[in-house]
Design a protein around this motif. Structure first.
Motif, PDB file in Angstrom:
ATOM      1  N   ALA A  32      -7.992  11.632  -5.107  1.00 20.98           N
ATOM      2  CA  ALA A  32      -7.926  10.176  -5.117  1.00 20.98           C
ATOM      3  C   ALA A  32      -7.995   9.622  -3.706  1.00 20.98           C
ATOM      4  CB  ALA A  32      -6.625   9.726  -5.788  1.00 20.98           C
ATOM      5  N   ARG A  33      -8.740   8.530  -3.556  1.00 17.86           N
ATOM      6  CA  ARG A  33      -8.798   7.828  -2.285  1.00 17.86           C
ATOM      7  C   ARG A  33      -9.042   6.341  -2.549  1.00 17.86           C
ATOM      8  NH1 ARG A  33     -11.191  11.520   0.542  1.00 17.86           N
ATOM      9  NH2 ARG A  33     -11.253  10.299   2.466  1.00 17.86           N
ATOM     10  N   PRO A  34      -8.638   5.485  -1.624  1.00 16.23           N
ATOM     11  CA  PRO A  34      -8.774   4.042  -1.835  1.00 16.23           C
ATOM     12  C   PRO A  34     -10.204   3.627  -2.176  1.00 16.23           C
ATOM     13  CG  PRO A  34      -7.394   4.484   0.070  1.00 16.23           C
ATOM     14  CD  PRO A  34      -7.979   5.797  -0.342  1.00 16.23           C
ATOM     15  N   PHE A  35     -10.316   2.641  -3.065  1.00 18.54           N
ATOM     16  CA  PHE A  35     -11.582   2.029  -3.469  1.00 18.54           C
ATOM     17  C   PHE A  35     -12.484   2.985  -4.252  1.00 18.54           C
ATOM     18  CE2 PHE A  35     -10.168  -0.076   0.452  1.00 18.54           C
ATOM     19  CZ  PHE A  35      -9.977  -1.362  -0.032  1.00 18.54           C
ATOM     20  N   CYS A  36     -11.882   4.021  -4.865  1.00 17.83           N
ATOM     21  CA  CYS A  36     -12.637   4.960  -5.695  1.00 17.83           C
ATOM     22  C   CYS A  36     -12.081   4.979  -7.110  1.00 17.83           C
ATOM     23  CB  CYS A  36     -12.566   6.373  -5.113  1.00 17.83           C
ATOM     24  SG  CYS A  36     -13.433   6.581  -3.544  1.00 17.83           S
ATOM     25  N   THR A  37     -12.956   5.132  -8.097  1.00 17.10           N
ATOM     26  CA  THR A  37     -12.523   5.266  -9.483  1.00 17.10           C
ATOM     27  C   THR A  37     -12.186   6.724  -9.770  1.00 17.10           C
ATOM     28  OG1 THR A  37     -14.719   5.750 -10.381  1.00 17.10           O
ATOM     29  CG2 THR A  37     -14.152   3.427 -10.087  1.00 17.10           C
ATOM     30  N   ASP A  38     -11.544   6.959 -10.907  1.00 18.56           N
ATOM     31  CA  ASP A  38     -11.195   8.327 -11.292  1.00 18.56           C
ATOM     32  C   ASP A  38     -12.425   9.183 -11.555  1.00 18.56           C
ATOM     33  OD1 ASP A  38      -8.511   7.746 -11.070  1.00 18.56           O
ATOM     34  OD2 ASP A  38      -8.254   7.311 -13.227  1.00 18.56           O
ATOM     35  N   VAL A  77     -16.340  -7.528  -5.052  1.00 17.89           N
ATOM     36  CA  VAL A  77     -14.904  -7.358  -4.801  1.00 17.89           C
ATOM     37  C   VAL A  77     -14.540  -5.872  -4.921  1.00 17.89           C
ATOM     38  CG1 VAL A  77     -12.557  -7.973  -5.496  1.00 17.89           C
ATOM     39  CG2 VAL A  77     -14.414  -9.651  -5.709  1.00 17.89           C
ATOM     40  N   PRO A  78     -14.405  -5.137  -3.810  1.00 18.07           N
ATOM     41  CA  PRO A  78     -13.910  -3.760  -3.878  1.00 18.07           C
ATOM     42  C   PRO A  78     -12.415  -3.763  -4.229  1.00 18.07           C
ATOM     43  CG  PRO A  78     -15.112  -4.166  -1.841  1.00 18.07           C
ATOM     44  CD  PRO A  78     -14.823  -5.504  -2.457  1.00 18.07           C
ATOM     45  N   VAL A  79     -12.017  -2.851  -5.085  1.00 16.00           N
ATOM     46  CA  VAL A  79     -10.630  -2.775  -5.536  1.00 16.00           C
ATOM     47  C   VAL A  79      -9.992  -1.507  -4.974  1.00 16.00           C
ATOM     48  CG1 VAL A  79      -9.096  -2.664  -7.545  1.00 16.00           C
ATOM     49  CG2 VAL A  79     -11.200  -4.030  -7.636  1.00 16.00           C
ATOM     50  N   ARG A  80      -8.934  -1.688  -4.195  1.00 17.75           N
ATOM     51  CA  ARG A  80      -8.318  -0.548  -3.514  1.00 17.75           C
ATOM     52  C   ARG A  80      -7.690   0.461  -4.475  1.00 17.75           C
ATOM     53  NH1 ARG A  80      -4.221   2.096  -1.835  1.00 17.75           N
ATOM     54  NH2 ARG A  80      -4.079   2.909   0.294  1.00 17.75           N
ATOM     55  N   GLY A  81      -6.998  -0.016  -5.494  1.00 17.59           N
ATOM     56  CA  GLY A  81      -6.311   0.876  -6.407  1.00 17.59           C
ATOM     57  C   GLY A  81      -5.009   1.378  -5.826  1.00 17.59           C
ATOM     58  N   ASP A  82      -4.420   2.385  -6.470  1.00 17.94           N
ATOM     59  CA  ASP A  82      -3.118   2.889  -6.032  1.00 17.94           C
ATOM     60  C   ASP A  82      -3.214   4.256  -5.353  1.00 17.94           C
ATOM     61  OD1 ASP A  82      -3.832   4.385  -8.205  1.00 17.94           O
ATOM     62  OD2 ASP A  82      -2.023   3.996  -9.383  1.00 17.94           O
ATOM     63  N   ALA A  83      -4.378   4.613  -4.838  1.00 19.21           N
ATOM     64  CA  ALA A  83      -4.540   5.905  -4.144  1.00 19.21           C
ATOM     65  C   ALA A  83      -3.736   5.908  -2.858  1.00 19.21           C
ATOM     66  CB  ALA A  83      -6.017   6.144  -3.836  1.00 19.21           C
ATOM     67  N   PRO A  84      -3.290   7.076  -2.403  1.00 19.44           N
ATOM     68  CA  PRO A  84      -2.508   7.158  -1.165  1.00 19.44           C
ATOM     69  C   PRO A  84      -3.324   6.718   0.043  1.00 19.44           C
ATOM     70  CG  PRO A  84      -3.154   9.359  -1.897  1.00 19.44           C
ATOM     71  CD  PRO A  84      -3.491   8.412  -3.015  1.00 19.44           C
ATOM     72  N   ALA A  85      -2.641   6.200   1.058  1.00 25.03           N
ATOM     73  CA  ALA A  85      -3.329   5.745   2.275  1.00 25.03           C
ATOM     74  C   ALA A  85      -3.949   6.906   3.030  1.00 25.03           C
ATOM     75  CB  ALA A  85      -2.356   4.990   3.169  1.00 25.03           C
ATOM     76  N   HIS A  86      -3.355   8.078   2.890  1.00 23.90           N
ATOM     77  CA  HIS A  86      -3.867   9.284   3.555  1.00 23.90           C
ATOM     78  C   HIS A  86      -4.245  10.311   2.483  1.00 23.90           C
ATOM     79  CE1 HIS A  86      -2.588   7.676   7.411  1.00 23.90           C
ATOM     80  NE2 HIS A  86      -1.415   7.407   6.876  1.00 23.90           N
ATOM     81  N   PRO A  87      -5.497  10.314   2.023  1.00 23.69           N
ATOM     82  CA  PRO A  87      -5.938  11.224   0.953  1.00 23.69           C
ATOM     83  C   PRO A  87      -5.795  12.695   1.349  1.00 23.69           C
ATOM     84  CG  PRO A  87      -7.528   9.471   1.317  1.00 23.69           C
ATOM     85  CD  PRO A  87      -6.572   9.410   2.454  1.00 23.69           C
TER      86      PRO A  87
END
Length: 303
Positions: free
Chosen positions: A144-150, A208-218
């Motif tokens: 998981a990383r910010p602005f990425c879907t599952d 609109v990019p959506v950050r999501g709840d991924a950790p700040a440091h993947p």
């Protein structure tokens, strides 16, 4: 009797002399001098292209140019440390050095039309997301990383407003998830999210990019999902090498401590102690890996 040549023949003779002298200096003396200088201990290896040899003594490339450690189908060879992505040709092609020429605003994919997937083009964001997902599956970690879907594409919405760029939301589309894929969000600001339809025009939508709840440091390092500017960089970060250690230990039947020592031996620090970041030469590391922990099927393809 005056035996001097007329003016114009004298000029031609002088010109011929200059050409001969420069030809000898630049075409013979200079190349020989440079060839001799290149044989000085410490310079000869670099002058010959920093060649490296495999365990059997065969030429294995250059320590300055990366290689892809994949099979004929492009799948990672699990017994090797993997390099970072490359945009040089089909990967690490020294004759096609270059970058992907996509920047931080590249967040919307061009979806393929019809049955031909080559008509589409992934945005830089989706490339990063899909690579992170693939690395995570290979290494058994969280990708998981910010602005990425599952499912490994850019989490980017196209939002339509009744006032053009503002006002009430009238429609929302997940731009990088083509139907019949399910959008990564069910609703956005109270409006249901649709999947994207290839060929439909969404240019009026606000991206609109959506950050999501991924950790700040993947867990998957940045160099594992991004290519270098040249596409030829043979280095990976120590963090990426560390991420791959458990897989290499399992595939090679080696102990993690010994592998970590091997990684440390092929890690260079910052230039002059301040410039750049520590880096691991993955090409040299994999050759050392074959020497220290040989496997019968350790044949690399696609380099």
């Amino acid at each position: 009797m005056n035996t001097r040549l007329p003016h114009w023949p004298a000029q031609h003779v002088a010109a011929v002399r200059v050409v001969l002298v420069l030809t000898v200096l630049t075409g013979l003396v200079y190349p020989l001098a440079m060839t001799a200088a290149a044989q000085v201990p410490g310079l000869s290896s670099k002058a010959e292209g920093s060649r490296i040899t495999g365990p059997d003594g065969s030429r294995a490339g250059s320590s300055l140019i990366g290689q892809s450690f994949t099979d004929a189908e492009g799948n990672p060879l699990k017994q090797y440390f993997q390099s970072r992505p490359s945009n040089a040709g089909t990967g690490y092609d020294a004759g096609a050095s270059g970058a992907g020429n996509q920047g931080p605003e590249s967040v919307v994919d061009t979806l393929p039309t019809g049955d031909d997937p080559t008509t589409g083009k992934a945005s830089l964001l989706t490339q990063v997301c899909s690579r992170s997902k693939a690395v995570a599956e290979l290494e058994g970690v969280n990708g998981a990383r910010p602005f990425c879907t599952d499912d490994g594409v850019g989490a980017t919405l196209g939002v339509f407003y009744d006032g053009g760029t503002s006002g009430a939301v009238t429609r929302v589309v997940s731009l990088n998830q083509a139907c019949p894929l399910r959008p990564f969000l069910t609703t956005y600001q109270g409006t249901g999210v649709e999947c994207a339809k290839p060929g439909e025009d969404y240019s009026r939508a606000v991206t609109v990019p959506v950050r999501g709840d991924a950790p700040a440091h993947p867990e998957v390092p940045a160099d594992a999902v991004t290519a270098s500017a040249s596409g030829l960089d043979p280095h990976i970060s120590p963090a990426y090498a560390e991420l791959q250690l458990p897989r290499i230990a399992r595939e090679r039947g080696a102990d993690a401590k010994g592998l970590r020592t091997l990684v440390d031996e092929h890690t260079t620090g910052r230039a002059l102690g301040v410039f750049g970041e520590p880096a691991v030469n993955v090409v040299e590391l994999n050759l050392a890996l074959d020497r220290a922990y040989p496997r019968p099927d350790s044949k690399k393809q696609g380099a």
